[in-house]
Design an enzyme around this catalytic site. Structure first.
Site, PDB file in Angstrom:
ATOM      1  N   GLU A 286       6.756 -38.103  19.173  1.00  0.00           N
ATOM      2  CA  GLU A 286       7.833 -37.250  19.681  1.00  0.00           C
ATOM      3  C   GLU A 286       7.386 -36.562  20.956  1.00  0.00           C
ATOM      4  O   GLU A 286       6.189 -36.398  21.180  1.00  0.00           O
ATOM      5  CB  GLU A 286       8.159 -36.152  18.655  1.00  0.00           C
ATOM      6  CG  GLU A 286       8.894 -36.683  17.473  1.00  0.00           C
ATOM      7  CD  GLU A 286       9.089 -35.622  16.409  1.00  0.00           C
ATOM      8  OE1 GLU A 286       8.849 -34.435  16.676  1.00  0.00           O
ATOM      9  OE2 GLU A 286       9.480 -36.015  15.306  1.00  0.00           O
TER      10      GLU A 286
ATOM     11  N   CYS B  79       6.402   1.343  43.350  1.00  0.00           N
ATOM     12  CA  CYS B  79       6.171   2.495  44.213  1.00  0.00           C
ATOM     13  C   CYS B  79       7.548   3.128  44.408  1.00  0.00           C
ATOM     14  O   CYS B  79       8.459   2.491  44.928  1.00  0.00           O
ATOM     15  CB  CYS B  79       5.602   2.056  45.558  1.00  0.00           C
ATOM     16  SG  CYS B  79       5.735   3.362  46.793  1.00  0.00           S
TER      17      CYS B  79
ATOM     18  N   CYS C  25       1.247   3.531  50.733  1.00  0.00           N
ATOM     19  CA  CYS C  25       1.595   4.909  51.109  1.00  0.00           C
ATOM     20  C   CYS C  25       0.940   5.952  50.208  1.00  0.00           C
ATOM     21  O   CYS C  25       1.105   7.149  50.430  1.00  0.00           O
ATOM     22  CB  CYS C  25       3.111   5.090  51.099  1.00  0.00           C
ATOM     23  SG  CYS C  25       3.821   5.039  49.458  1.00  0.00           S
TER      24      CYS C  25
ATOM     25  N   LYS D  96       6.624 -33.372  23.139  1.00  0.00           N
ATOM     26  CA  LYS D  96       6.189 -32.013  22.811  1.00  0.00           C
ATOM     27  C   LYS D  96       6.901 -31.060  23.770  1.00  0.00           C
ATOM     28  O   LYS D  96       6.540 -30.954  24.940  1.00  0.00           O
ATOM     29  CB  LYS D  96       4.673 -31.893  22.942  1.00  0.00           C
ATOM     30  CG  LYS D  96       4.160 -30.564  22.446  1.00  0.00           C
ATOM     31  CD  LYS D  96       2.658 -30.573  22.342  1.00  0.00           C
ATOM     32  CE  LYS D  96       2.103 -29.328  21.706  1.00  0.00           C
ATOM     33  NZ  LYS D  96       2.539 -28.078  22.271  1.00  0.00           N
TER      34      LYS D  96
END
Ligand code: IVH
Length: 668
Positions: free
Chosen positions: A111, A421, A406, A113
């Site tokens: 099958e 910020c 800053c 995955k």
């Protein structure tokens, strides 16, 4: 017919249509007819709450808001599989099976995955009772309401299902849907999701199932857990699951020996590129249930199955430094600076670390040797640390608390992974980033001005926000380096011309968090002027299609800020378009009502945009990528072969330009 009877009929028919559409990919009615029936059902259910049924197809649009997820202990633990990356190890696995069983009379089921999240579903009398995440393997979260919203999942089965049973499967998101969501985030200046699996995981854990319903998740069921002895092999169980209405993968294959398993693996290692969803390997399982029982389990995984993982190339290199970037919305992203290493054709020097949680999860330290992968993602990512090579003196990484630009103290909102910020109006990177976004081609498209000019203007204190652009004077601009008479005039002309940019694009250009191009268009269509929008309440905003709480809150916050309001007043006085003057496009016909059309390639009679417009004025919808929902592909010259192949695989009619024009009665 009385209401109850009609409700029952509608529910039954709609479930049937959902099944035909999502599982069989063979719809027998148009989307329009479907929506009409659904609307009728919703209306009747509203009038008759006494007939509420959690399995009604109407519940696929979500509703219940859960506060916390209840946890549930799995009756059988949800184990993982042994992994291998090599054919040799796979041969060893086969040898072990042979030795343990003592004969060669066994077969495998191979099958795909699926790269998503495993989920356990409990059905009782054919109704979905509960859906539980894997959690720690022993117990998981009950996420039934969210799982109910998955369109391809039947919550009411048909046929000869057992009274109680459990199935397991994988919830995932298709790549095109993922790309679309990421594109919208990019336009809105938000961080991108790393991959569809992470996004699907986030969605499943959302508290509001109505929000979940807006995100297209899908599911494949790959395991039946049932105590009766009626079903003898895995292959039979897959057939049964499908009969009951559950979506299984059509690519599972019986393989009579390990050589055939290799064929399957090699085939899918190649073909996986054509799938619309990610797979990370192949699962190989013994077919016969008795033989499975004989083989049993180790502490962690079954002996009767193994996962063969496709290789994602990884490299190991030294982490030199962790830097922090500030986005225009203030979001902080940690970035790893690496000793350059060659990986899949390019030299990698930087990799994303996403956020503080990710650094903590990996426990990655500056000086560590880290593994870097490029798993179909935007930029390479660090997947782990080579602890054997760790210098014992390395200290855990300490995340910054202040903006690197800053110095403002960073904030982190509850439930969000990202630090921000908050200094929106003075943090230089944010201010410059916002203005650069504003002038961008897709926003105000200011000719004669580029990112560097914005930086220069800012550094010379000539602009501090977007409104300042409209006060710029020729003498000021001329003072800048590399500015001559002509370039200064060009720049000012570009600014002047931007005053004609339509309202929807102005809205996008403002750079409000979470307001990308698409959202801006939706807002402009509903709130015809910026004043209407500024005065809209959170509830009013949330009534707009696709505007959820997060976007609405962001808008309310933005327009609640006096500085922003003052700036908008200045933009208005400068003469920017703040009213929607666009006329609704006049409908020409309903020929394409409910139809989804994908346009690809180059055309001779019309431009691609004109063809798109023709789709819309004839009632259709344009989509960017081909999926099982696509009704037509209009193919011009140079359409990509992968797209063509996909359309053919899904049996979607491919029309030439002329055939399309014929279809809408516009042949010329
Ligand atoms: S069978 C005992 N089949 O892979 C576990 N698993 O590490 C039996 N997965 O947790 C699982 N596709 O989430 C199985 N076709 C498939 C699968 C599959 C994806 C996932 C599943 C599981 C993990 C195994």
């Amino acid at each position: 017919m009385d209401a109850q009877q009609r409700i029952i009929t509608l529910r039954k028919e709609l479930s049937e249509h959902n099944y035909k559409y999502y599982v069989l990919a063979q719809p027998s009615i148009s989307d329009f007819e479907f929506d009409k029936m659904l609307e009728e059902l919703q209306e009747l259910e509203k009038q008759h709450p006494e007939f509420f049924d959690p399995d009604s197809p109407s519940q696929k649009v979500g509703g219940a808001v859960n506060k916390n997820f209840e946890s549930f202990k799995h009756q059988y633990p949800m184990l993982s599989l042994g992994n291998t990356y090599s054919q040799e190890e796979l041969r060893e696995f086969d040898e072990r099976i042979y030795k343990l069983l003592g004969h060669k009379d066994y077969e495998y089921i191979c099958e795909l995955k699926f790269d998503g999240l495993s989920i356990s579903l409990h059905y009782e009398k054919g109704l979905l009772l509960r859906a539980v995440t894997r959690g720690d393997g022993t117990q998981g979260d009950v996420v039934t309401d969210n799982v109910r919203t998955i369109k391809a999942l039947r919550t009411k089965l048909h046929g000869d299902f057992p009274e109680h049973f459990e199935v397991r499967g994988e919830v995932f998101m298709h790549r095109p849907a993922f790309d679309r969501i990421n594109q919208e985030r990019e336009e809105a200046g938000e961080d991108l999701y790393a991959n569809p699996r992470n996004l699907a995981a986030g969605i499943l854990k959302q508290q509001d199932s109505a929000e979940v319903a807006k995100k297209p998740l899908d599911i494949f069921i790959y395991q039946l857990i049932e105590k009766n002895e009626t079903i003898k092999t895995h292959f039979e169980s897959l057939k049964k699951l499908k009969e009951w209405g559950l979506q299984t993968s059509e690519h599972s294959r019986k393989c009579k020996d390990v050589e055939h398993v290799f064929d399957f693996i090699n085939e899918w290692d190649e073909k996986r590129k054509l799938l619309s969803y990610d797979i990370d390997g192949v699962v190989i399982k013994i077919n016969d249930y008795h033989q499975r029982e004989e083989l049993g389990f180790t502490a962690k995984s079954p002996r009767w199955a193994i996962a063969y993982k496709f290789k994602t190339e990884a490299a190991c290199t030294k982490l030199l430094k962790i830097e922090y970037q500030v986005g225009r919305t203030g979001a902080i992203t940690p970035v790893a600076n690496l000793e350059p290493v060659f990986l899949l054709g390019t030299t990698v020097k930087r990799a994303s670390l996403h956020n503080a949680n990710e650094i903590e999860r990996l426990d990655v330290r500056v000086g560590d040797y880290v593994f870097v992968e490029k798993g179909g993602e935007i930029i390479p990512k660090i997947t782990g640390v080579d602890l054997d090579k760790r210098d014992p003196g390395l200290l855990p990484h300490v995340y910054i608390t202040e903006c690197p630009d800053c110095g403002t103290t960073l904030i982190r909102k509850p439930g969000e992974a990202q630090h921000y910020c908050p200094n929106e109006s003075d943090c230089p990177t944010q201010v410059i980033g916002k203005i650069q976004h504003f002038i961008h081609r897709k926003a105000m498209d200011i000719n004669g001005m580029g990112d560097e000019t914005v930086e220069l203007l800012y550094k010379h204190h000539l602009i501090k926000n977007i409104a300042d652009l409209y006060d710029l004077k020729y003498e000021d601009v001329l003072k800048l380096d590399r500015m001559a008479d002509k370039s200064a005039r060009n720049l000012l002309e570009g600014i002047e011309a931007s005053k004609a940019i339509p309202y929807a694009r102005v809205l996008f250009a403002l750079g409000i968090r979470y307001v990308g191009e698409t959202v801006a268009k939706k807002l402009a269509a509903t709130f015809k002027s910026i004043d209407d929008l500024m005065n809209a309440s959170q509830e009013e905003l949330m009534k707009v299609d696709e505007i959820g709480e997060r976007i609405a809150l962001s808008l309310v916050e933005y327009f609640g800020d006096a500085n922003n309001r003052a700036m908008i007043e200045r933009l208005k006085s400068a003469g920017l378009q703040m009213v929607n003057t666009e006329k609704e496009k006049e409908k020409v016909s309903d020929i394409l009502n409910g139809k989804i059309v994908v346009i690809s390639g180059v055309f001779s009679k019309f431009s691609r945009d004109e063809i798109k417009e023709l789709v819309e004025v004839n009632g259709g919808k344009n989509a960017g990528s081909i999926s099982s929902k696509t009704h037509y592909v209009v193919a011009g010259e140079n359409m990509g072969p992968a797209k063509l192949e996909k359309a053919r695989q899904l049996n979607i009619p491919i029309l030439s330009e002329d055939e399309f024009l014929n279809l809408i009665g516009q042949s010329i």
